[in-house]
Motif scaffolding. Structure first.
Motif, mmCIF file in Angstrom:
data_model
loop_
_atom_site.group_PDB
_atom_site.id
_atom_site.type_symbol
_atom_site.label_atom_id
_atom_site.label_comp_id
_atom_site.label_asym_id
_atom_site.label_seq_id
_atom_site.Cartn_x
_atom_site.Cartn_y
_atom_site.Cartn_z
ATOM 1 N N ILE A 88 -48.338 77.172 -25.246
ATOM 2 C CA ILE A 88 -47.139 77.465 -24.473
ATOM 3 C C ILE A 88 -47.480 77.336 -22.997
ATOM 4 C CG2 ILE A 88 -45.355 79.176 -23.971
ATOM 5 C CD1 ILE A 88 -45.274 78.058 -26.809
ATOM 6 N N VAL A 89 -46.693 76.560 -22.256
ATOM 7 C CA VAL A 89 -47.002 76.249 -20.864
ATOM 8 C C VAL A 89 -45.803 76.560 -19.973
ATOM 9 C CG1 VAL A 89 -48.688 74.470 -21.441
ATOM 10 C CG2 VAL A 89 -46.279 73.846 -21.228
ATOM 11 N N ASP A 90 -46.075 76.669 -18.682
ATOM 12 C CA ASP A 90 -44.989 76.917 -17.725
ATOM 13 C C ASP A 90 -44.166 75.662 -17.491
ATOM 14 O OD1 ASP A 90 -45.756 79.578 -17.349
ATOM 15 O OD2 ASP A 90 -47.184 79.042 -15.777
ATOM 16 N N ASN A 91 -44.814 74.517 -17.575
ATOM 17 C CA ASN A 91 -44.141 73.256 -17.275
ATOM 18 C C ASN A 91 -44.609 72.191 -18.256
ATOM 19 O OD1 ASN A 91 -42.983 70.952 -16.223
ATOM 20 N ND2 ASN A 91 -44.008 71.078 -14.236
ATOM 21 N N LEU A 92 -43.697 71.724 -19.101
ATOM 22 C CA LEU A 92 -44.050 70.725 -20.115
ATOM 23 C C LEU A 92 -44.522 69.420 -19.487
ATOM 24 C CD1 LEU A 92 -44.059 70.246 -23.215
ATOM 25 C CD2 LEU A 92 -41.757 69.291 -22.966
ATOM 26 N N LEU A 93 -44.117 69.153 -18.261
ATOM 27 C CA LEU A 93 -44.483 67.891 -17.618
ATOM 28 C C LEU A 93 -45.796 67.980 -16.841
ATOM 29 C CD1 LEU A 93 -40.985 66.621 -16.445
ATOM 30 C CD2 LEU A 93 -42.201 66.194 -18.589
ATOM 31 N N ASP A 94 -46.432 69.135 -16.871
ATOM 32 C CA ASP A 94 -47.768 69.269 -16.284
ATOM 33 C C ASP A 94 -48.783 68.816 -17.338
ATOM 34 O OD1 ASP A 94 -50.066 69.911 -14.969
ATOM 35 O OD2 ASP A 94 -49.680 72.073 -14.833
ATOM 36 N N VAL A 95 -48.807 67.522 -17.576
ATOM 37 C CA VAL A 95 -49.569 66.994 -18.711
ATOM 38 C C VAL A 95 -51.075 67.079 -18.500
ATOM 39 C CG1 VAL A 95 -47.686 65.493 -19.458
ATOM 40 C CG2 VAL A 95 -49.403 64.617 -17.877
ATOM 41 N N GLU A 96 -51.511 67.084 -17.253
ATOM 42 C CA GLU A 96 -52.961 67.209 -17.016
ATOM 43 C C GLU A 96 -53.449 68.574 -17.498
ATOM 44 O OE1 GLU A 96 -54.136 66.274 -13.065
ATOM 45 O OE2 GLU A 96 -53.396 64.210 -13.159
ATOM 46 N N ASN A 97 -52.665 69.613 -17.239
ATOM 47 C CA ASN A 97 -53.005 70.952 -17.716
ATOM 48 C C ASN A 97 -52.957 71.015 -19.244
ATOM 49 O OD1 ASN A 97 -53.418 73.845 -17.693
ATOM 50 N ND2 ASN A 97 -51.214 74.060 -17.977
ATOM 51 N N ILE A 98 -51.917 70.412 -19.823
ATOM 52 C CA ILE A 98 -51.777 70.415 -21.284
ATOM 53 C C ILE A 98 -52.911 69.637 -21.932
ATOM 54 C CG2 ILE A 98 -50.323 69.653 -23.206
ATOM 55 C CD1 ILE A 98 -47.888 70.166 -21.360
ATOM 56 N N ASN A 99 -53.256 68.497 -21.348
ATOM 57 C CA ASN A 99 -54.349 67.685 -21.879
ATOM 58 C C ASN A 99 -55.670 68.459 -21.847
ATOM 59 O OD1 ASN A 99 -55.341 65.141 -22.903
ATOM 60 N ND2 ASN A 99 -56.291 64.813 -20.896
ATOM 61 N N LYS A 100 -55.862 69.236 -20.796
ATOM 62 C CA LYS A 100 -57.067 70.062 -20.683
ATOM 63 C C LYS A 100 -57.093 71.126 -21.772
ATOM 64 C CE LYS A 100 -59.579 72.996 -17.414
ATOM 65 N NZ LYS A 100 -59.587 73.576 -16.033
ATOM 66 N N LYS A 101 -55.924 71.765 -22.030
ATOM 67 C CA LYS A 101 -55.833 72.786 -23.076
ATOM 68 C C LYS A 101 -56.117 72.177 -24.450
ATOM 69 C CE LYS A 101 -52.473 75.832 -20.774
ATOM 70 N NZ LYS A 101 -53.216 77.099 -20.877
ATOM 71 N N ILE A 102 -55.587 70.978 -24.692
ATOM 72 C CA ILE A 102 -55.808 70.308 -25.979
ATOM 73 C C ILE A 102 -57.296 70.026 -26.190
ATOM 74 C CG2 ILE A 102 -55.435 68.156 -27.252
ATOM 75 C CD1 ILE A 102 -52.600 68.080 -26.080
#
Length: 330
Positions: free
Chosen positions: A282-296
């Motif tokens: 769960i993220v604050d911004n779905l379009l912050d893909v660099e953060n999401i990619n790091k979490k993945i």
């Protein structure tokens, strides 16, 4: 024996429609009828052997004729528009208003909230699919509400270790599901990794625009269209991505988690507010893909899968769900 009409305005299959069909199949099936607009929903109703009447246009007159002909005593109205129409028959039938959605306008003061508040005393009860709906401005001070999370069970689906897609979108291709945000998510992810791909499962008024946008942006996205039971295709993806503006409950989310497909989403209400770091992303911004990619990259995917299954399986309490609903039909 009470005769129940399930009234919906949608002409196609979605979360509310699935709930209505499940209720009919498990409660009073011989004395229940599904009423909505004509459309693709007919194939699903036939498959589930549900008695139905589909109308070119849903009007007061048409509903009145069905009530008289079928001797309807209870109208179980799904979502806002159906509830407002059903409330006009409160002198003839018991009215249940069942709210599955959580649109943004529900938190403001506008003509839609005013009309619903004006009619809500005509309902025997208001059934809400989640606590997030109850906590909205519209229902916060309403007393005749009952929160009943939806029962969800994908059943037995052949397992597969093959992951053909990185991401999957499941839902109506309509503005409230914001499928273009999903495409923007994919576009940004492809800049990081050209090998990622995605599949979109669903249909709606935006389908043509979606397909044109995919072609114009050269996105690695397949549009599969509507699939009644898309479980095998969902399991072929590593993550379900939720781009909705808001969710009342999120049946597709629970189905994916039962299948062992973790969710990536912003907190848009419904079940997403319950998903923690060990069961999804769960993220604050779905379009912050660099953060999401790091979490993945940093998460243990197998642990995430197992935790997602445990979370999803909490919604398999069919007997409890049915017993709560049966109480309203007496």
């Amino acid at each position: 024996m009470e005769k129940v009409m399930h009234l919906l305005f949608s002409d196609r299959f979605g979360g509310a429609e699935k709930v209505a069909i499940d209720i009919i199949k498990n409660i009073n099936k011989e004395n229940a009828i599904y009423v909505s607009k004509k459309g693709p929903i007919e194939d699903i109703l036939k498959k589930n052997k549900v008695d139905y009447i589909l109308l070119d246009k849903i009007t007061y007159r048409e509903i009145e004729k069905i009530i008289k002909k079928r001797k309807v005593t209870i109208i179980h109205a799904h979502d806002f528009k159906a509830s407002i129409l059903a409330s006009l028959f409160y002198k003839k039938c018991t009215i249940l208003s069942h709210i599955h959605q959580s649109p943004e306008w529900m938190d403001g003061k506008n003509i839609r909230t005013l009309v619903y508040k004006f009619r809500e005393k005509k309902f025997k009860t208001i059934i809400l699919a989640s606590s997030e709906i109850k906590n909205s401005r519209l229902f916060l001070k309403t007393t005749n509400t009952t929160i009943i999370p939806n029962y969800v069970d994908v059943g037995i689906v052949p397992s597969s270790n093959t992951k053909s897609y990185t991401f999957v979108f499941v839902g109506r291709l309509e503005p409230e599901k914001d499928p273009f945000k999903f495409l923007e998510f994919i576009k940004k992810f492809q800049r990081l990794n050209r090998n990622i791909n995605a599949v979109m499962i669903g249909d709606g008024t935006l389908k043509k625009d979606i397909e044109e946008s995919i072609a114009a942006e050269n996105l690695n996205v397949k549009v599969a269209g509507f699939i009644g039971e898309p479980y095998t295709l969902v399991m072929a993806a590593k993550f379900l991505v939720v781009s909705s503006i808001k969710e009342g409950f999120g049946i597709a989310i629970i189905e994916a988690m039962q299948l062992g497909v973790p969710v990536i989403s912003e907190d848009v209400g419904g079940v997403t507010s319950q998903i923690k770091a060990d069961t999804g992303i769960i993220v604050d911004n779905l379009l912050d893909v660099e953060n999401i990619n790091k979490k993945i990259r940093n998460v243990n995917y197998n642990n995430l899968v197992e935790a997602a299954k445990i979370f999803g399986n909490k919604y398999k309490l069919e007997e409890d769900w049915l017993n709560l609903l049966k109480g309203f039909y007496k």
